[in-house]
Structure formats: C-alpha cells, structure tokens
Design a protein around this motif. Structure first.
Motif, PDB file in Angstrom:
ATOM      1  N   PRO A 174       5.090  -1.688   5.808  1.00  0.00           N
ATOM      2  CA  PRO A 174       4.340  -0.516   6.289  1.00  0.00           C
ATOM      3  C   PRO A 174       4.419   0.700   5.365  1.00  0.00           C
ATOM      4  CG  PRO A 174       5.555  -1.527   8.099  1.00  0.00           C
ATOM      5  CD  PRO A 174       6.026  -2.190   6.839  1.00  0.00           C
ATOM      6  N   ASP A 175       5.474   0.803   4.556  1.00  0.00           N
ATOM      7  CA  ASP A 175       5.630   1.951   3.661  1.00  0.00           C
ATOM      8  C   ASP A 175       4.585   1.966   2.552  1.00  0.00           C
ATOM      9  OD1 ASP A 175       7.871   2.544   5.150  1.00  0.00           O
ATOM     10  OD2 ASP A 175       9.309   1.843   3.640  1.00  0.00           O
ATOM     11  N   PHE A 176       3.947   0.823   2.284  1.00  0.00           N
ATOM     12  CA  PHE A 176       3.060   0.710   1.134  1.00  0.00           C
ATOM     13  C   PHE A 176       1.575   0.798   1.496  1.00  0.00           C
ATOM     14  CE2 PHE A 176       7.046  -1.203  -0.107  1.00  0.00           C
ATOM     15  CZ  PHE A 176       7.216  -0.795  -1.417  1.00  0.00           C
ATOM     16  N   ALA A 177       1.273   1.096   2.728  1.00  0.00           N
ATOM     17  CA  ALA A 177      -0.131   1.222   3.126  1.00  0.00           C
ATOM     18  C   ALA A 177      -0.747   2.458   2.474  1.00  0.00           C
ATOM     19  CB  ALA A 177      -0.251   1.322   4.645  1.00  0.00           C
ATOM     20  N   VAL A 178      -1.987   2.337   2.031  1.00  0.00           N
ATOM     21  CA  VAL A 178      -2.726   3.479   1.505  1.00  0.00           C
ATOM     22  C   VAL A 178      -4.179   3.341   1.951  1.00  0.00           C
ATOM     23  CG1 VAL A 178      -3.145   2.311  -0.712  1.00  0.00           C
ATOM     24  CG2 VAL A 178      -3.355   4.786  -0.564  1.00  0.00           C
ATOM     25  N   GLY A 179      -4.694   4.395   2.530  1.00  0.00           N
ATOM     26  CA  GLY A 179      -6.059   4.341   3.035  1.00  0.00           C
ATOM     27  C   GLY A 179      -6.254   3.305   4.112  1.00  0.00           C
ATOM     28  N   GLY A 180      -5.173   2.986   4.830  1.00  0.00           N
ATOM     29  CA  GLY A 180      -5.273   2.023   5.926  1.00  0.00           C
ATOM     30  C   GLY A 180      -5.292   0.573   5.499  1.00  0.00           C
ATOM     31  N   VAL A 181      -4.970   0.281   4.221  1.00  0.00           N
ATOM     32  CA  VAL A 181      -4.988  -1.105   3.760  1.00  0.00           C
ATOM     33  C   VAL A 181      -3.738  -1.411   2.939  1.00  0.00           C
ATOM     34  CG1 VAL A 181      -7.508  -1.142   3.694  1.00  0.00           C
ATOM     35  CG2 VAL A 181      -6.233  -0.643   1.604  1.00  0.00           C
ATOM     36  N   TYR A 182      -3.502  -2.706   2.750  1.00  0.00           N
ATOM     37  CA  TYR A 182      -2.390  -3.204   1.950  1.00  0.00           C
ATOM     38  C   TYR A 182      -2.961  -4.049   0.813  1.00  0.00           C
ATOM     39  CZ  TYR A 182       0.149  -2.061   6.230  1.00  0.00           C
ATOM     40  OH  TYR A 182       0.656  -1.411   7.334  1.00  0.00           O
ATOM     41  N   ARG A 183      -2.391  -3.874  -0.368  1.00  0.00           N
ATOM     42  CA  ARG A 183      -2.803  -4.675  -1.526  1.00  0.00           C
ATOM     43  C   ARG A 183      -1.666  -5.631  -1.865  1.00  0.00           C
ATOM     44  NH1 ARG A 183      -6.514  -2.923  -5.359  1.00  0.00           N
ATOM     45  NH2 ARG A 183      -6.686  -4.203  -7.240  1.00  0.00           N
ATOM     46  N   PHE A 184      -1.938  -6.935  -1.768  1.00  0.00           N
ATOM     47  CA  PHE A 184      -0.924  -7.953  -1.995  1.00  0.00           C
ATOM     48  C   PHE A 184      -1.264  -8.807  -3.215  1.00  0.00           C
ATOM     49  CE2 PHE A 184      -0.577  -7.363   2.682  1.00  0.00           C
ATOM     50  CZ  PHE A 184       0.782  -7.089   2.774  1.00  0.00           C
ATOM     51  N   ARG A 185      -0.215  -9.389  -3.772  1.00  0.00           N
ATOM     52  CA  ARG A 185      -0.362 -10.432  -4.793  1.00  0.00           C
ATOM     53  C   ARG A 185       0.661 -11.514  -4.489  1.00  0.00           C
ATOM     54  NH1 ARG A 185       0.931  -9.432 -11.121  1.00  0.00           N
ATOM     55  NH2 ARG A 185       3.036  -9.292 -10.256  1.00  0.00           N
ATOM     56  N   LEU A 286       6.069 -12.570  -3.427  1.00  0.00           N
ATOM     57  CA  LEU A 286       5.054 -11.713  -2.837  1.00  0.00           C
ATOM     58  C   LEU A 286       5.249 -10.300  -3.374  1.00  0.00           C
ATOM     59  CD1 LEU A 286       2.669 -11.577  -0.820  1.00  0.00           C
ATOM     60  CD2 LEU A 286       4.313 -10.837   0.915  1.00  0.00           C
ATOM     61  N   TRP A 287       4.160  -9.700  -3.845  1.00  0.00           N
ATOM     62  CA  TRP A 287       4.163  -8.377  -4.450  1.00  0.00           C
ATOM     63  C   TRP A 287       3.240  -7.463  -3.669  1.00  0.00           C
ATOM     64  CZ3 TRP A 287       6.917  -8.268  -9.262  1.00  0.00           C
ATOM     65  CH2 TRP A 287       7.209  -9.519  -9.803  1.00  0.00           C
ATOM     66  N   ILE A 288       3.472  -6.163  -3.786  1.00  0.00           N
ATOM     67  CA  ILE A 288       2.635  -5.192  -3.085  1.00  0.00           C
ATOM     68  C   ILE A 288       2.439  -3.974  -3.984  1.00  0.00           C
ATOM     69  CG2 ILE A 288       4.516  -3.926  -1.912  1.00  0.00           C
ATOM     70  CD1 ILE A 288       2.709  -4.030   0.642  1.00  0.00           C
ATOM     71  N   LYS A 289       1.304  -3.322  -3.843  1.00  0.00           N
ATOM     72  CA  LYS A 289       1.020  -2.116  -4.618  1.00  0.00           C
ATOM     73  C   LYS A 289       0.154  -1.198  -3.773  1.00  0.00           C
ATOM     74  CE  LYS A 289      -1.489  -2.456  -8.493  1.00  0.00           C
ATOM     75  NZ  LYS A 289      -1.795  -2.597  -9.950  1.00  0.00           N
ATOM     76  N   GLU A 290       0.569   0.071  -3.673  1.00  0.00           N
ATOM     77  CA  GLU A 290      -0.161   1.012  -2.824  1.00  0.00           C
ATOM     78  C   GLU A 290      -1.419   1.499  -3.539  1.00  0.00           C
ATOM     79  OE1 GLU A 290       3.376   3.304  -4.571  1.00  0.00           O
ATOM     80  OE2 GLU A 290       2.718   1.259  -4.174  1.00  0.00           O
ATOM     81  N   ASP A 291      -2.448   0.659  -3.488  1.00  0.00           N
ATOM     82  CA  ASP A 291      -3.697   0.902  -4.193  1.00  0.00           C
ATOM     83  C   ASP A 291      -4.821   0.262  -3.394  1.00  0.00           C
ATOM     84  OD1 ASP A 291      -5.771   1.236  -5.957  1.00  0.00           O
ATOM     85  OD2 ASP A 291      -4.965  -0.081  -7.509  1.00  0.00           O
TER      86      ASP A 291
END
Length: 487
Positions: A174-185, A286-291
């Motif tokens: 939840p800390d990585f949400a931006v603009g209401g979405v999550y970007r995963f790899r 699993l990776w995440i980026k707030e973008d």
C-alpha cells in the motif's frame, strides 16, 4: 563553514544562466526560510545518505552544498548555526533514491516506504538499471531456502535480508500506490520472460483484480490477469500461495508466496509456457515502482521500431490517438510488429450477433475467443495504406499477407498489393465490406464470402465453421478459428 546566503543574493543567484544547476546534486540545494527539504546525497557512504534539512531562519534562505564530499562534510559539522536542524531520514523507495541521487548502482538500500508514518525502515534490493530503473524488490523466493510456512509467513519475512532466499515485504504494497494504482514487475531469474503492468487493486485485498494495464507482458498463458489474493470471498480460491496471477481461477500460476511445491521438477508455478505445463521454477521475484505513467505507442510495430519490445505478448497502445487499449503483439513472425485486431473462435464463441459486435467486442481482453477492435482500424493507416495478415490457427499454417488502401469495414477492396500470399483460391483479392452474412470477406467482387471476417451465419460448411478457402481447408469445409493482424 555553513554557507548561508541572504534572500537578495539567492534571487540573483537563481536568475543567472550559469547557475541554473541549483537544486541538483552537482550544485547544491536551496532551502527557503522556515521550511525543510529531503536531500539524498552520495557522500558519507557508498550508497549515500538521506537527510531532512530544516531551515528555521526567519528571513534568510539556506544553500546546502552537495557538490563535493568536502563541502558536505563541512556543512554537516558541529559548527553549523543552531537554526539549521539536520535529521537523518530514509528514502521512501528505490525510485526516490534514483531520482534524488542521479545514477545510483544496483544493490541493497535502507528505505522507509511510509515516509513520516509510524512504520520502521527496512532493507530492500534496488534495480536501478533495468526497465527504467527505480524498482524496489518487495519479494524474493528461491526454493533453495524451502517454502513459506504459511500465507501469513509470506506477507513479511526476513526484512533485514533482501538478498536471502526467502524475503518478503509484501505488507508494504500500500505504501507504493500513486494515483490510485500500483506498478508491478514479476520476473523469474534464469528466464527472459517478465511481466510489467499496472493495476488499480491491491492484490492483498479480497477483491476482484481491476484496472489492469499491460505495459510489457510476455507471460500470459494460464489466465494471467495481474495479481490477486489467492484465497478469500472474491472468487475461486487456492490455498497454496498468498498471491497468484491466474485471475478468477482456482489455478495458482504466477504464484507469489508459495507454501507447497509444484510440478516436476518441483518448484514454484510460473507460466506453463516457461518450462512446460507441469514444471515449477526455482525462483520468482516481485518488484514495485510508484509510477502510474506509461508511453503509449501507435501500434505493435511502433513498439518494435522504438526498441521497447520484450517479445510477443500483451502491450498497451493508442492507435490513432483515440484512447489506450490492451492488445496482443506478435513480435517475431513475418518480421514482427503485428497487432492482432480480430479473433473469431467459432467453436468456442459461436457467431457474431451483428456487424456492430464484429467491429468492437471484448476490447479489454485481447485473448478472448470473440475479440475485435476493427472499429479502430483507421488508427493503423500508414502511408495511405493498411498492412494486413489473415491466418487460420488450428487448421492450417497458411497465411495471406498484403497491403490495401481501402478500409474493409465499410469499403470495397482497393489498392491491393500482395506481399506473401499462400491462398489465392475462391477469388482472393484482399478484404472488402460485405455486411451479410459477414462484416467483411476476401472473395472480392464475386458474391461469395470466403476469407470471412465477422461471420454471422451459423450454418455454413461441413463441418459448420467459418469460410476460409478451398486451399486452406478444402471445398465446403468450415474452419473453427480465424485471426486478423495489422502493422
């Protein structure tokens, strides 16, 4: 010695062209009076340090030097004035480190993803180079370390050992949400396959996955559709992993947080196309980026020509600039860059109810058995012509590849030029509008409707199916599936 400049001096400083590098690591940062700024500097350690600099002066702005280690060390010394409060902080993510530090290296970093929140900092591994860099690894499972004891165990594990075999900070999603979405790899080390996507739902929540936008997704078998909670009340469940990507299925492919082994050789269920339908992989990350941003290309060919392809799979494009849509791209066959714009699996989906349905149906699901974005065809016009290909999977390896200048969804065939044609029987001459009994067909000017696209007649052929051609299937034989591509 602390470097302090009066307001007038700073204003002059920031207006001179040769000092426009202010607020960069190469020059330094301006902290206005009575404010604070988070600064990530490369000095004081191989991976830099994060500081919150508070300027409590009532009338003067502060210049924080970061250009050299000597200047920075002098600034942080004990002799600095009392109105400067310097507090060690932690960057929120690998992306913040990359943005503030310039070109940091891959490696382990300490971050505090909720910023000023109540949760403590933790260790993570940052990918600063691949796929734009700035990726925070929130999960690693290598079966050399065994399996997670439970799905709860997979939620947070070994948070001080980001390169360990069992590592998880999935509870930080939840800390990585931006603009209401999550970007995963999602990646599987040792294999080139990887999925990069955006989704609007937190996979830890007991809800149906939604808002999935494929950025670069080349593992799509076994009902891939983002990530979802494996158990719960939102739909079909599995208790073998915390998360999985076989959305709304009891299957648990693309597993994250596996608690039992799968397959032969035993491992983690990934994508049946990677090792085979009954084999497990040794590791998943699993990776995440707030973008929440992404580049929209005009077509699959545009993606390929731009060097943004990771192979055949799902991408998001914006043909004609009329709105982004997910599509399936063939990046290898016949030179690659093919966008699939039409699928009709008669055996699974029956016929089209109308020309309107044949023009647009299941536009958000490029893998549907009845799929069409033909209403967007004009967005693929290049240099005054359409480059098209028709094939019949499951029946024949033959295909017709050509160009024409007319839009077959409403016009007769015109400007036809053959590129590589495998079937010329039954009056082939490109595609043209028909209307009844199909939206379009390729028996140009004959009154027949072979090479049918958007079939509405349910009684043609023996066995009943889609009219292809005598060359493709034999005289009077209907085929179960037809696909149409453009580039």
């Amino acid at each position: 010695m602390v470097r302090l400049r009066k307001i007038a001096s700073l204003l002059l400083l920031t207006t001179l062209p040769f000092l426009l590098g202010i607020n960069t690591l190469s020059e330094g940062y301006r902290v206005p009076k009575s404010t604070s700024m988070r600064i990530y500097v490369p000095h004081g350690g191989g991976q830099g340090s994060c500081y919150s600099i508070q300027n409590n002066h009532a009338s003067s702005d502060l210049f924080v030097p970061t250009k050299t280690a000597t200047e920075w060390t002098s600034f942080t010394g004990a002799s600095k004035p009392a109105f400067i409060v310097q507090t060690i902080c932690y960057p929120k993510s690998c992306l913040e480190i990359k943005n503030m530090m310039g070109s940091p290296s891959d490696g382990s970093y300490t971050i505090d993803s909720d910023g000023v929140g109540g949760n403590a900092q933790y260790q993570t591994y940052c990918d600063m180079t691949t796929d734009g860099g700035g990726w925070t690894r929130i999960f690693r499972h290598n079966i050399a370390g065994g399996y997670f004891a439970s799905t709860a165990d997979a939620l947070t594990k070994n948070t001080s050992a980001p390169t360990g075999n069992l590592y998880s900070v999935l509870n930080k999603i939840p800390d990585f949400a931006v603009g209401g979405v999550y970007r995963f790899r999602q990646t599987w080390p040792g294999y080139t396959n990887k999925n990069i996507w955006i989704q609007s739902t937190n996979p830890l929540s007991d809800v149906v996955t939604a808002g999935v936008i494929p950025i670069k997704v080349n593992s799509i078998t076994n009902s891939w559709g983002g990530l979802e909670l494996s158990s719960g009340t939102h739909g079909p469940t599995s208790s073998n992993s915390l998360l999985d990507g076989s959305v709304q299925k009891t299957d648990w492919w693309y597993a994250v947080g596996t608690i039992v082994s799968y397959g032969t050789p035993a491992g983690i269920p990934a994508d049946g196309a990677i090792l085979g339908p009954s084999a497990g992989v040794a590791e998943v990350n699993l990776w995440i980026k707030e973008d929440n941003t992404y580049t929209t290309y005009d077509s699959c060919k545009d993606i390929l020509d731009s060097g943004a392809s990771i192979g055949t799979g799902l991408y998001t494009i914006n043909p004609g600039g009329t709105g982004a849509i997910p599509v399936y791209c063939d990046m290898t066959t016949d030179g690659g860059g093919w966008t699939r714009i039409f699928v009709h699996d008669y055996a699974a989906a029956g016929v089209f109810a109308s020309n309107a349905e044949a023009l647009s149906v299941n536009t958000s699901d490029p893998r549907a058995t009845k799929y069409s974005i033909l209403s967007r065809l004009s967005g693929f016009l290049r240099n005054g012509k359409y480059e098209l290909k028709i094939n019949w999977p499951g029946t024949s390896s033959l295909r017709n590849w050509w160009t024409q200048t007319s839009n077959f969804t409403s016009q007769p065939a015109a400007g036809y030029v053959a590129v590589a044609i495998d079937s010329t029987s039954n009056y082939w001459g490109g595609l043209e509008y028909n209307g009844t009994p199909s939206l379009a067909e390729g028996s140009v000017g004959s009154g027949n409707w072979f090479y049918a696209i958007g079939m509405k007649e349910a009684t043609w052929g023996t066995p009943v199916g889609i009219p292809a051609s005598d060359t493709v299937a034999g005289s009077g034989v209907g085929v179960p599936r037809v696909e149409l591509w453009v580039k």
